[in-house]
Design a protein around this motif. Sequence first.
Motif, PDB file in Angstrom:
ATOM      1  N   HIS A   1       0.825  -1.196   0.000  1.00 12.44           N
ATOM      2  CA  HIS A   1       0.000   0.000   0.000  1.00 12.44           C
ATOM      3  C   HIS A   1       0.867   1.257   0.000  1.00 12.44           C
ATOM      4  CE1 HIS A   1      -3.759   2.239   0.994  1.00 12.44           C
ATOM      5  NE2 HIS A   1      -2.884   3.095   1.511  1.00 12.44           N
ATOM      6  N   ARG A   2       1.874   1.272   0.866  1.00 17.25           N
ATOM      7  CA  ARG A   2       2.757   2.438   0.943  1.00 17.25           C
ATOM      8  C   ARG A   2       3.535   2.631  -0.360  1.00 17.25           C
ATOM      9  NH1 ARG A   2       3.291   4.157   6.276  1.00 17.25           N
ATOM     10  NH2 ARG A   2       2.496   2.681   7.842  1.00 17.25           N
ATOM     11  N   ALA A   3       4.003   1.529  -0.957  1.00 17.83           N
ATOM     12  CA  ALA A   3       4.745   1.629  -2.213  1.00 17.83           C
ATOM     13  C   ALA A   3       3.861   2.163  -3.337  1.00 17.83           C
ATOM     14  CB  ALA A   3       5.311   0.261  -2.580  1.00 17.83           C
ATOM     15  N   HIS A   4       2.613   1.718  -3.382  1.00 17.62           N
ATOM     16  CA  HIS A   4       1.693   2.191  -4.424  1.00 17.62           C
ATOM     17  C   HIS A   4       1.445   3.689  -4.279  1.00 17.62           C
ATOM     18  CE1 HIS A   4      -1.676   1.636  -7.323  1.00 17.62           C
ATOM     19  NE2 HIS A   4      -2.148   2.711  -6.689  1.00 17.62           N
ATOM     20  N   VAL A   5       1.213   4.148  -3.063  1.00 16.40           N
ATOM     21  CA  VAL A   5       0.944   5.570  -2.831  1.00 16.40           C
ATOM     22  C   VAL A   5       2.173   6.409  -3.166  1.00 16.40           C
ATOM     23  CG1 VAL A   5       0.384   7.298  -1.088  1.00 16.40           C
ATOM     24  CG2 VAL A   5      -0.841   5.114  -1.124  1.00 16.40           C
ATOM     25  N   ALA A   6       3.359   5.957  -2.721  1.00 13.29           N
ATOM     26  CA  ALA A   6       4.583   6.713  -2.990  1.00 13.29           C
ATOM     27  C   ALA A   6       4.866   6.792  -4.485  1.00 13.29           C
ATOM     28  CB  ALA A   6       5.760   6.065  -2.261  1.00 13.29           C
ATOM     29  N   ALA A   7       4.667   5.682  -5.193  1.00 16.09           N
ATOM     30  CA  ALA A   7       4.894   5.686  -6.638  1.00 16.09           C
ATOM     31  C   ALA A   7       3.906   6.605  -7.346  1.00 16.09           C
ATOM     32  CB  ALA A   7       4.783   4.263  -7.183  1.00 16.09           C
ATOM     33  N   GLY A   8       2.651   6.635  -6.875  1.00 18.46           N
ATOM     34  CA  GLY A   8       1.665   7.520  -7.481  1.00 18.46           C
ATOM     35  C   GLY A   8       2.003   8.988  -7.294  1.00 18.46           C
ATOM     36  N   VAL A   9       2.450   9.346  -6.104  1.00 15.65           N
ATOM     37  CA  VAL A   9       2.849  10.740  -5.843  1.00 15.65           C
ATOM     38  C   VAL A   9       4.046  11.120  -6.714  1.00 15.65           C
ATOM     39  CG1 VAL A   9       3.759  12.312  -4.102  1.00 15.65           C
ATOM     40  CG2 VAL A   9       1.905  10.734  -3.512  1.00 15.65           C
ATOM     41  N   ALA A  10       5.040  10.229  -6.798  1.00 17.17           N
ATOM     42  CA  ALA A  10       6.222  10.507  -7.619  1.00 17.17           C
ATOM     43  C   ALA A  10       5.855  10.623  -9.095  1.00 17.17           C
ATOM     44  CB  ALA A  10       7.263   9.413  -7.414  1.00 17.17           C
ATOM     45  N   ALA A  11       4.934   9.776  -9.569  1.00 20.19           N
ATOM     46  CA  ALA A  11       4.519   9.843 -10.976  1.00 20.19           C
ATOM     47  C   ALA A  11       3.820  11.164 -11.276  1.00 20.19           C
ATOM     48  CB  ALA A  11       3.602   8.671 -11.299  1.00 20.19           C
ATOM     49  N   ASN A  12       2.958  11.618 -10.376  1.00 23.01           N
ATOM     50  CA  ASN A  12       2.286  12.905 -10.580  1.00 23.01           C
ATOM     51  C   ASN A  12       3.278  14.049 -10.621  1.00 23.01           C
ATOM     52  OD1 ASN A  12      -0.303  11.819 -10.710  1.00 23.01           O
ATOM     53  ND2 ASN A  12      -0.609  11.944  -8.483  1.00 23.01           N
ATOM     54  N   ALA A  13       4.263  14.026  -9.709  1.00 19.31           N
ATOM     55  CA  ALA A  13       5.268  15.086  -9.700  1.00 19.31           C
ATOM     56  C   ALA A  13       6.118  15.051 -10.966  1.00 19.31           C
ATOM     57  CB  ALA A  13       6.155  14.942  -8.456  1.00 19.31           C
ATOM     58  N   ALA A  14       6.473  13.861 -11.419  1.00 22.74           N
ATOM     59  CA  ALA A  14       7.328  13.744 -12.601  1.00 22.74           C
ATOM     60  C   ALA A  14       6.632  14.256 -13.854  1.00 22.74           C
ATOM     61  CB  ALA A  14       7.758  12.286 -12.788  1.00 22.74           C
ATOM     62  N   VAL A  15       5.369  13.917 -14.039  1.00 28.15           N
ATOM     63  CA  VAL A  15       4.684  14.364 -15.251  1.00 28.15           C
ATOM     64  C   VAL A  15       4.469  15.873 -15.230  1.00 28.15           C
ATOM     65  CG1 VAL A  15       2.293  14.072 -14.453  1.00 28.15           C
ATOM     66  CG2 VAL A  15       2.855  13.742 -16.872  1.00 28.15           C
TER      67      VAL A  15
ATOM     68  N   ALA B   1      -5.666  21.125 -11.443  1.00 23.61           N
ATOM     69  CA  ALA B   1      -6.436  19.928 -11.110  1.00 23.61           C
ATOM     70  C   ALA B   1      -5.730  19.093 -10.041  1.00 23.61           C
ATOM     71  CB  ALA B   1      -6.649  19.089 -12.372  1.00 23.61           C
ATOM     72  N   THR B   2      -4.403  19.068 -10.077  1.00 19.12           N
ATOM     73  CA  THR B   2      -3.652  18.327  -9.057  1.00 19.12           C
ATOM     74  C   THR B   2      -3.826  18.962  -7.686  1.00 19.12           C
ATOM     75  OG1 THR B   2      -2.011  17.689 -10.722  1.00 19.12           O
ATOM     76  CG2 THR B   2      -1.375  17.476  -8.408  1.00 19.12           C
ATOM     77  N   MET B   3      -3.734  20.278  -7.635  1.00  9.89           N
ATOM     78  CA  MET B   3      -3.939  20.971  -6.359  1.00  9.89           C
ATOM     79  C   MET B   3      -5.366  20.781  -5.864  1.00  9.89           C
ATOM     80  SD  MET B   3      -1.831  24.512  -7.036  1.00  9.89           S
ATOM     81  CE  MET B   3      -2.320  25.134  -5.426  1.00  9.89           C
ATOM     82  N   ALA B   4      -6.320  20.845  -6.768  1.00  7.15           N
ATOM     83  CA  ALA B   4      -7.722  20.655  -6.379  1.00  7.15           C
ATOM     84  C   ALA B   4      -7.953  19.251  -5.834  1.00  7.15           C
ATOM     85  CB  ALA B   4      -8.621  20.913  -7.580  1.00  7.15           C
ATOM     86  N   THR B   5      -7.252  18.259  -6.397  1.00 11.33           N
ATOM     87  CA  THR B   5      -7.394  16.887  -5.905  1.00 11.33           C
ATOM     88  C   THR B   5      -6.910  16.767  -4.463  1.00 11.33           C
ATOM     89  OG1 THR B   5      -7.090  16.021  -8.150  1.00 11.33           O
ATOM     90  CG2 THR B   5      -6.737  14.492  -6.321  1.00 11.33           C
ATOM     91  N   HIS B   6      -5.766  17.365  -4.161  1.00  5.88           N
ATOM     92  CA  HIS B   6      -5.233  17.295  -2.799  1.00  5.88           C
ATOM     93  C   HIS B   6      -6.136  18.029  -1.808  1.00  5.88           C
ATOM     94  CE1 HIS B   6      -1.563  15.235  -3.847  1.00  5.88           C
ATOM     95  NE2 HIS B   6      -1.285  16.133  -4.789  1.00  5.88           N
ATOM     96  N   VAL B   7      -6.648  19.193  -2.218  1.00  9.44           N
ATOM     97  CA  VAL B   7      -7.537  19.947  -1.332  1.00  9.44           C
ATOM     98  C   VAL B   7      -8.831  19.177  -1.098  1.00  9.44           C
ATOM     99  CG1 VAL B   7      -8.897  22.062  -1.116  1.00  9.44           C
ATOM    100  CG2 VAL B   7      -6.538  22.168  -1.963  1.00  9.44           C
TER     101      VAL B   7
END
Length: 396
Positions: A112-126, A152-158
């Motif tokens: 679970h932690r690896a999936h979340v970390a990879a998703g955050v890194a992928a969003n930042a990279a793109v 849209a990324t900021m709106a998702t986090h908020v």
Amino acid sequence: MERRLSLAAACVFAVVAVLVSAWMPGQFTSQALDLHRLVGQLTVADQEWSALFRACDTVAGLACMAGVALVIRVREEWQGWLAMAMFGLCTAVGGLFPLDCAGCGGPLSFAHRAHVAAGVAANAAVLVAMVVLSARWRSTFTWLLTTATCAATMATHVADAVGRYAGLAQRVQVTLVAVWLLYLAARLLVEATPSPDSGPVHVVDEGSGHVVLLSSGPAGAWYQWEAVAEGLREGNRVLRFDRPGLGLSPAVPTPPTLYGEAARLAALVPGSERATVVARSVAAWHAEAFARLHPLRVARLVLVDPACERGPNIAWAGGLRAWAPALGATWGATALARTLGWLAHTLRTGLADPHGVYRTGRWSPPRRGSGWRRARWRRTWRRSGGSIRSPPCLSR
């Protein structure tokens, strides 16, 4: 060939756009996925189609890295394409791990932690890739797309922090990323392939007196003649150079020809002087052509371990030679050379690479023992007074 590589990269990015949009039909397979839940819920371990959606992410990430590897290299864009490769890598890694189910309880698992970390890194990279490439291309559309994706990324986090409509905001975000991938595909299709940088060749001019021109074999660098040049500097003007696309010489868009190489040697000999030309391996062909076309510019011809054509060309080898320049201009070749080029050079020659020329993506190591052969031929040349004749295989 470059155009075909660009076409292949465009098709790959189009496939990636489709794969990262697998959530669109997938959202109807889960009743728990509403506008308040992130689409990542499709990869939860207890979901029926979790393995399928995670496989789509993994394949999409690997395909994205393959697409970046096929893109023709443009020096000012390397940060953006590196970020796109990181996006692909993180997406592929995230697809390997499922999320924990909401009602399982207990501490969060490593997957679970690896999936979340990879998703955050992928969003930042793109996002980094979009900003860097938009700045390089100066396109109004890409800047609008980048701004909308960041919003849209900021709106998702908020929305995720508030607990309402996070799924809706994320749907907009991933849709914009898919549009970005389609834009990359369209740009590769419609834009002309960038030509490699061109300019004067790198020349090292040392000493004064009789001109001695040293020409390297395949993938040879100017500094590999150092032992020979050191013994010739006294009383001679020694010239060493890198052919276009090798060493410190920029590449040119046109393929090499025998007449072109002979003309290059003629241009390097200053004024109307007659030079002693020392050539190794395949460069012996260039030197002989130079001597035949410009006999008044050549005083002596020294051929070191000259290459000879002993049989007919193989069909697949001819095709490989046709594709090699285009493949060598891709980001994949650059990445491979920067990571393994120095190692291949060291293993094959046992010599160091002090100038880092085998990390540029345009070099291949010479044969083992070339340093020993150069020293042997240097001694032979000096003892003979520079009067070594051309071997029969080059006099046909």
